[in-house]
Design a protein around this motif. Structure first.
Motif, PDB file in Angstrom:
ATOM      1  N   GLN A 353       0.798  -1.228   0.000  1.00 40.94           N
ATOM      2  CA  GLN A 353       0.000   0.000   0.000  1.00 40.94           C
ATOM      3  C   GLN A 353       0.830   1.278   0.000  1.00 40.94           C
ATOM      4  O   GLN A 353       0.300   2.356   0.225  1.00 40.94           O
ATOM      5  CB  GLN A 353      -0.971   0.016   1.194  1.00 40.94           C
ATOM      6  N   ARG A 354       2.107   1.193  -0.302  1.00 40.43           N
ATOM      7  CA  ARG A 354       2.945   2.395  -0.372  1.00 40.43           C
ATOM      8  C   ARG A 354       3.206   2.811  -1.811  1.00 40.43           C
ATOM      9  O   ARG A 354       3.672   3.928  -2.065  1.00 40.43           O
ATOM     10  CB  ARG A 354       4.284   2.135   0.330  1.00 40.43           C
ATOM     11  N   THR A 355       2.918   1.924  -2.771  1.00 38.80           N
ATOM     12  CA  THR A 355       3.304   2.158  -4.160  1.00 38.80           C
ATOM     13  C   THR A 355       2.093   2.088  -5.075  1.00 38.80           C
ATOM     14  O   THR A 355       1.243   1.199  -4.928  1.00 38.80           O
ATOM     15  CB  THR A 355       4.346   1.114  -4.614  1.00 38.80           C
ATOM     16  N   LEU A 356       2.027   3.017  -6.031  1.00 37.80           N
ATOM     17  CA  LEU A 356       1.025   2.993  -7.089  1.00 37.80           C
ATOM     18  C   LEU A 356       1.738   2.662  -8.390  1.00 37.80           C
ATOM     19  O   LEU A 356       2.766   3.286  -8.716  1.00 37.80           O
ATOM     20  CB  LEU A 356       0.326   4.349  -7.192  1.00 37.80           C
ATOM     21  N   ARG A 357       1.222   1.687  -9.126  1.00 36.04           N
ATOM     22  CA  ARG A 357       1.873   1.252 -10.367  1.00 36.04           C
ATOM     23  C   ARG A 357       0.931   1.374 -11.551  1.00 36.04           C
ATOM     24  O   ARG A 357      -0.279   1.269 -11.416  1.00 36.04           O
ATOM     25  CB  ARG A 357       2.367  -0.196 -10.251  1.00 36.04           C
ATOM     26  N   GLY A 370       5.019  -2.704 -15.309  1.00 39.68           N
ATOM     27  CA  GLY A 370       4.373  -1.805 -14.365  1.00 39.68           C
ATOM     28  C   GLY A 370       5.310  -0.796 -13.749  1.00 39.68           C
ATOM     29  O   GLY A 370       5.815  -1.012 -12.638  1.00 39.68           O
ATOM     30  N   PRO A 371       5.583   0.341 -14.422  1.00 43.88           N
ATOM     31  CA  PRO A 371       6.436   1.358 -13.809  1.00 43.88           C
ATOM     32  C   PRO A 371       5.802   1.955 -12.564  1.00 43.88           C
ATOM     33  O   PRO A 371       4.578   2.079 -12.458  1.00 43.88           O
ATOM     34  CB  PRO A 371       6.575   2.414 -14.922  1.00 43.88           C
ATOM     35  N   GLU A 372       6.632   2.351 -11.604  1.00 43.54           N
ATOM     36  CA  GLU A 372       6.158   2.915 -10.352  1.00 43.54           C
ATOM     37  C   GLU A 372       5.811   4.389 -10.540  1.00 43.54           C
ATOM     38  O   GLU A 372       6.603   5.165 -11.085  1.00 43.54           O
ATOM     39  CB  GLU A 372       7.232   2.762  -9.273  1.00 43.54           C
ATOM     40  N   LEU A 373       4.626   4.793 -10.064  1.00 45.17           N
ATOM     41  CA  LEU A 373       4.189   6.177 -10.179  1.00 45.17           C
ATOM     42  C   LEU A 373       4.501   6.996  -8.936  1.00 45.17           C
ATOM     43  O   LEU A 373       4.374   8.222  -8.954  1.00 45.17           O
ATOM     44  CB  LEU A 373       2.684   6.230 -10.458  1.00 45.17           C
ATOM     45  N   THR A 374       4.885   6.332  -7.857  1.00 40.59           N
ATOM     46  CA  THR A 374       5.146   7.043  -6.594  1.00 40.59           C
ATOM     47  C   THR A 374       6.631   7.142  -6.290  1.00 40.59           C
ATOM     48  O   THR A 374       7.002   7.483  -5.168  1.00 40.59           O
ATOM     49  CB  THR A 374       4.442   6.306  -5.436  1.00 40.59           C
ATOM     50  N   ILE A 375       7.481   6.906  -7.264  1.00 43.36           N
ATOM     51  CA  ILE A 375       8.909   6.848  -6.998  1.00 43.36           C
ATOM     52  C   ILE A 375       9.455   8.193  -6.520  1.00 43.36           C
ATOM     53  O   ILE A 375      10.419   8.248  -5.752  1.00 43.36           O
ATOM     54  CB  ILE A 375       9.664   6.352  -8.256  1.00 43.36           C
ATOM     55  N   LEU A 376       8.829   9.307  -6.937  1.00 44.73           N
ATOM     56  CA  LEU A 376       9.275  10.630  -6.504  1.00 44.73           C
ATOM     57  C   LEU A 376       8.345  11.231  -5.454  1.00 44.73           C
ATOM     58  O   LEU A 376       8.430  12.431  -5.165  1.00 44.73           O
ATOM     59  CB  LEU A 376       9.376  11.570  -7.702  1.00 44.73           C
ATOM     60  N   ALA A 377       7.443  10.416  -4.902  1.00 39.89           N
ATOM     61  CA  ALA A 377       6.496  10.933  -3.904  1.00 39.89           C
ATOM     62  C   ALA A 377       6.300   9.932  -2.777  1.00 39.89           C
ATOM     63  O   ALA A 377       5.187   9.753  -2.285  1.00 39.89           O
ATOM     64  CB  ALA A 377       5.166  11.251  -4.579  1.00 39.89           C
ATOM     65  N   GLU A 378       7.376   9.266  -2.380  1.00 42.96           N
ATOM     66  CA  GLU A 378       7.262   8.207  -1.378  1.00 42.96           C
ATOM     67  C   GLU A 378       6.771   8.724  -0.036  1.00 42.96           C
ATOM     68  O   GLU A 378       6.081   8.029   0.706  1.00 42.96           O
ATOM     69  CB  GLU A 378       8.615   7.515  -1.203  1.00 42.96           C
ATOM     70  N   GLY A 379       7.114   9.970   0.298  1.00 42.53           N
ATOM     71  CA  GLY A 379       6.692  10.513   1.582  1.00 42.53           C
ATOM     72  C   GLY A 379       5.197  10.722   1.681  1.00 42.53           C
ATOM     73  O   GLY A 379       4.620  10.656   2.783  1.00 42.53           O
ATOM     74  N   LEU A 380       4.522  10.933   0.549  1.00 40.49           N
ATOM     75  CA  LEU A 380       3.084  11.185   0.570  1.00 40.49           C
ATOM     76  C   LEU A 380       2.281   9.932   0.901  1.00 40.49           C
ATOM     77  O   LEU A 380       1.164  10.023   1.409  1.00 40.49           O
ATOM     78  CB  LEU A 380       2.621  11.751  -0.780  1.00 40.49           C
ATOM     79  N   THR A 381       2.794   8.756   0.605  1.00 43.31           N
ATOM     80  CA  THR A 381       2.021   7.529   0.781  1.00 43.31           C
ATOM     81  C   THR A 381       2.268   6.846   2.120  1.00 43.31           C
ATOM     82  O   THR A 381       1.794   5.732   2.339  1.00 43.31           O
ATOM     83  CB  THR A 381       2.326   6.540  -0.361  1.00 43.31           C
ATOM     84  N   LEU A 408      -5.037  12.305  -1.735  1.00 48.93           N
ATOM     85  CA  LEU A 408      -3.949  12.723  -2.616  1.00 48.93           C
ATOM     86  C   LEU A 408      -4.456  12.801  -4.044  1.00 48.93           C
ATOM     87  O   LEU A 408      -5.401  12.093  -4.417  1.00 48.93           O
ATOM     88  CB  LEU A 408      -2.781  11.736  -2.545  1.00 48.93           C
ATOM     89  N   THR A 409      -3.829  13.660  -4.848  1.00 48.67           N
ATOM     90  CA  THR A 409      -4.174  13.725  -6.272  1.00 48.67           C
ATOM     91  C   THR A 409      -2.931  13.474  -7.101  1.00 48.67           C
ATOM     92  O   THR A 409      -1.828  13.912  -6.754  1.00 48.67           O
ATOM     93  CB  THR A 409      -4.769  15.096  -6.649  1.00 48.67           C
ATOM     94  N   LEU A 410      -3.137  12.741  -8.190  1.00 49.41           N
ATOM     95  CA  LEU A 410      -2.053  12.433  -9.125  1.00 49.41           C
ATOM     96  C   LEU A 410      -2.498  12.846 -10.525  1.00 49.41           C
ATOM     97  O   LEU A 410      -3.518  12.363 -11.024  1.00 49.41           O
ATOM     98  CB  LEU A 410      -1.724  10.942  -9.103  1.00 49.41           C
ATOM     99  N   THR A 411      -1.753  13.734 -11.150  1.00 50.26           N
ATOM    100  CA  THR A 411      -1.956  14.057 -12.561  1.00 50.26           C
ATOM    101  C   THR A 411      -1.018  13.171 -13.358  1.00 50.26           C
ATOM    102  O   THR A 411       0.206  13.292 -13.242  1.00 50.26           O
ATOM    103  CB  THR A 411      -1.669  15.536 -12.846  1.00 50.26           C
ATOM    104  N   TYR A 412      -1.596  12.263 -14.143  1.00 45.51           N
ATOM    105  CA  TYR A 412      -0.781  11.271 -14.857  1.00 45.51           C
ATOM    106  C   TYR A 412      -1.259  11.150 -16.289  1.00 45.51           C
ATOM    107  O   TYR A 412      -2.416  10.824 -16.546  1.00 45.51           O
ATOM    108  CB  TYR A 412      -0.864   9.917 -14.152  1.00 45.51           C
ATOM    109  N   ASP A 413      -0.379  11.445 -17.212  1.00 40.82           N
ATOM    110  CA  ASP A 413      -0.651  11.300 -18.640  1.00 40.82           C
ATOM    111  C   ASP A 413       0.472  10.458 -19.227  1.00 40.82           C
ATOM    112  O   ASP A 413       1.590  10.942 -19.425  1.00 40.82           O
ATOM    113  CB  ASP A 413      -0.718  12.664 -19.325  1.00 40.82           C
ATOM    114  N   LYS A 414       0.187   9.201 -19.461  1.00 42.02           N
ATOM    115  CA  LYS A 414       1.218   8.269 -19.916  1.00 42.02           C
ATOM    116  C   LYS A 414       1.799   8.692 -21.256  1.00 42.02           C
ATOM    117  O   LYS A 414       3.020   8.634 -21.464  1.00 42.02           O
ATOM    118  CB  LYS A 414       0.606   6.865 -20.023  1.00 42.02           C
TER     119      LYS A 414
END
Length: 443
Positions: A353-357, A370-381, A408-414
Motif C-alpha cells: 500500500q505504499r506504491t502505485l503502479r 508496471g512502472p512505479e508512479l510514486t517513486i518521486l512521492a514516497e513521503g506522501l504515501t 492525494l491527487t495524481l496528474t498522470y498522462d502516460k
C-alpha cells in the motif's frame, strides 16, 4: 475547486459508494450502508436523494443482507441495467441488483442455469450409480467416496455412456441437476434433474450403470471435504462477452460464462461436445498459492493477486475452452482494492500500500510491465493507500484515498510522460467518480 453538495447524515457509519452509469444523462450514486442501500441522482450539475415513491418526504432505500463488515469486500460490474455483485469473504453468494426505474431497484441472488463445475473426476474407482430411470428426482449411490449435508444445493453433472451398435462406440450422454438431499452415511444423494439425457426406453438401462464420469459444482458453501472444495466467487468482471468470476478453493480459479449467456456455465453440450462458446474453468495457480484481488478486462484478462499479476489470454482472437492460457506477467503483488482502467492502462495499488503502479502492454518486451508512479512521492504515501479512482475530465486526475482519510491527487498522462502529485485539503472514508455532463468525484 470543490463544493459541498450533500450531508449523508451518517458520520459514524461505514459506507461504500457504487456508481451506476447507464449513460451520460443517467447516473445514479448507490450508497451501501449496514443492511441497506440509498440512492442519489446526479447529472453533472444537480445532486440529491431519490424520493421514495410510496412515502412522502422519505428517501428511497432498499434493505439488504450485507453488513458493514462486508462493504470493503464488494466487487461489482455493470451490464446495462443490472449490477453483478461478488463478495470477498467466500461465504456470501453472488447477487444481482437490477434497476427498473430510479426509484425501483431489486436485489436478488444470482442463480445460474448450469454450473460452474470443478474438474472432472479422474479417479476410476470413485463412481456414481443412478438408481432411478426416467424420473425428475433420482437417488444416486456413491462408490469409494462420500458427500455430506453441506453439499446439498451443489450442481452435479454426470455422464452415462451408451453403446452405439451402428458405430461400435460408446457415446457420452450428460445430465445435470442439483443435490437436494444426502444420506446420513454420505453414501447416496438425491438429485433434482434440470435436464435428464434419456433418448428412449432401451437407453434407460444405461442410466443405471456405474460411471466414473461426473463432476460437482464449485459455487457453494464450504464442505469440509478437501477432495471437493467449494467456494463462492469473490471478484467479477465482464471479458469478451463472458461474465467472469474468480475465487479461491484450494487454488485460485477463474470461471467464465458461455459467450453472451451470463447465467450459463455449461462446460459442454449434453453429448459432451465442447464448443468455443462453452464456459471456461481456468486454474491460474503458479508456484505459490495467492488470493485474487481484482479482475480487469483490457486486451487480455488481467488478474491481480497478492503475489503477482497474471494474464489470461488466447492465441486467437478470443479465449475459448480449447484456447486459453494463463501466465504470470509480473511479481509486484496487489492490494485488495479495485484498480483503474484507462484505455489499455491499469493503475493499481501494490500489496504493501505504499506504491502505485501503472501496468500496460509493452510490445518491445511482449509483456505487461508496471512502472512505479510514486517513486518521486514516497513521503506522501506513508500510512498506506486505501483506494484510487480516476477523473478523466477536465484533466487526467487520479484521486488516492489513504488509510488515515487523507486525499492525494495524481496528474498522470502516460502518452506525455507527465506525473505530478499533490495533497488535498479534503478528507474522507470512501470515494467514487460519477459521470454526468462533467465528471465529479464524490468523497
Amino acid at each position: 475547486g470543490t463544493r459541498f453538495i450533500w450531508d449523508l447524515g451518517n458520520p459514524n457509519e461505514k459506507v461504500f459508494f457504487l456508481p451506476f452509469i447507464f449513460s451520460v444523462k443517467q447516473s445514479v450514486l448507490l450508497e451501501f450502508l449496514d443492511k441497506k442501500i440509498r440512492f442519489y441522482t446526479f447529472d453533472g450539475v444537480e445532486f440529491g436523494p431519490i424520493a421514495d415513491p410510496n412515502v412522502a418526504g422519505k428517501q428511497y432505500e432498499i434493505e439488504t443482507p450485507f453488513t458493514a463488515e462486508q462493504l470493503d469486500k464488494i466487487s461489482y460490474v455493470q451490464s446495462l441495467d443490472v449490477i453483478y455483485l461478488a463478495f470477498g469473504d467466500r461465504k456470501t453468494p453472488p447477487y444481482t441488483l437490477s434497476r427498473y426505474a430510479n426509484n425501483n431497484w431489486k436485489l436478488a441472488l444470482f442463480e445460474t442455469e448450469d454450473g460452474p463445475y470443478l474438474d472432472k473426476n479422474y479417479s476410476t474407482t470413485k463412481k456414481m450409480t443412478i438408481k432411478d430411470k426416467n424420473t425428475d428426482l433420482s437417488t444416486i449411490n456413491l462408490t469409494n467416496f462420500t458427500l455430506g449435508q453441506p453439499d446439498i444445493g451443489r450442481w452435479i453433472r454426470i455422464c452415462t455412456p451408451r453403446y452405439n451398435e451402428n458405430t461400435y462406440t460408446y457415446e457420452d450422454k450428460w445430465s445435470y441437476g442439483k443435490i437436494t438431499a444426502v444420506a446420513e452415511d454420505g453414501k447416496s444423494i438425491t438429485v433434482k434433474w434440470n435436464y435428464r439425457n434419456i433418448v428412449d426406453e432401451e437407453d434407460q438401462a444405461w442410466m443405471t450403470k456405474e460411471t466414473s464420469e461426473w463432476r460437482l459444482g464449485v459455487w457453494h458453501t464450504g464442505t469440509g471435504n478437501n477432495d471437493y472444495p467449494a467456494t463462492y466467487p469473490t471478484k467479477v468482471t465482464i471479458h469478451q462477452q463472458r461474465l467472469t468470476w474468480s475465487g479461491l478453493t484450494d487454488k485460485p480459479w477463474v470461471w467464465t460464462s458461455n459467450s453472451f449467456a451470463y447465467k450459463n456455465y455449461a462446460p459442454s453440450d449434453y453429448e459432451g461436445e465442447i464448443a468455443d462458446s462453452n464456459a471456461i474453468s481456468q486454474d491460474i495457480s503458479t508456484d505459490k498459492v495467492s488470493d485474487i484481488f481484482w479482475l480487469k478486462s483490457v486486451k487480455s484478462l488481467l488478474i491481480g493477486t497478492e503475489l503477482g499479476e497474471v494474464r489470461m489470454y488466447s492465441a486467437g482472437t478470443a479465449i475459448t475452452p480449447s484456447d486459453v492460457v494463463s501466465n504470470r506477467e509480473s511479481s509486484y503483488g496487489a492490494h485488495n482494492a479495485e484498480p483503474i482502467v484507462n484505455d489499455d492502462n491499469i493503475v493499481f495499488i501494490q500489496r504493501l500500500q505504499r506504491t502505485l503502479r501503472s501496468l500496460s502492454y509493452d510490445y518491445n518486451q511482449d509483456a505487461f510491465v508496471g512502472p512505479e508512479l510514486t517513486i518521486l512521492a514516497e513521503g506522501l504515501t506513508t500510512g498506506g493507500l486505501k483506494k484510487v479512482v480516476f477523473q478523466k475530465e477536465p484533466n487526467n486526475t487520479y484521486w488516492a484515498l489513504k488509510e488515515d482519510g487523507t486525499l492525494l491527487t495524481l496528474t498522470y498522462d502516460k502518452s506525455q510522460d507527465v506525473i505530478g502529485w499533490s495533497k488535498s485539503a479534503l478528507a474522507g472514508e470512501n470515494i467514487k467518480v460519477i459521470d454526468g455532463d462533467d465528471q465529479s468525484v464524490v468523497c
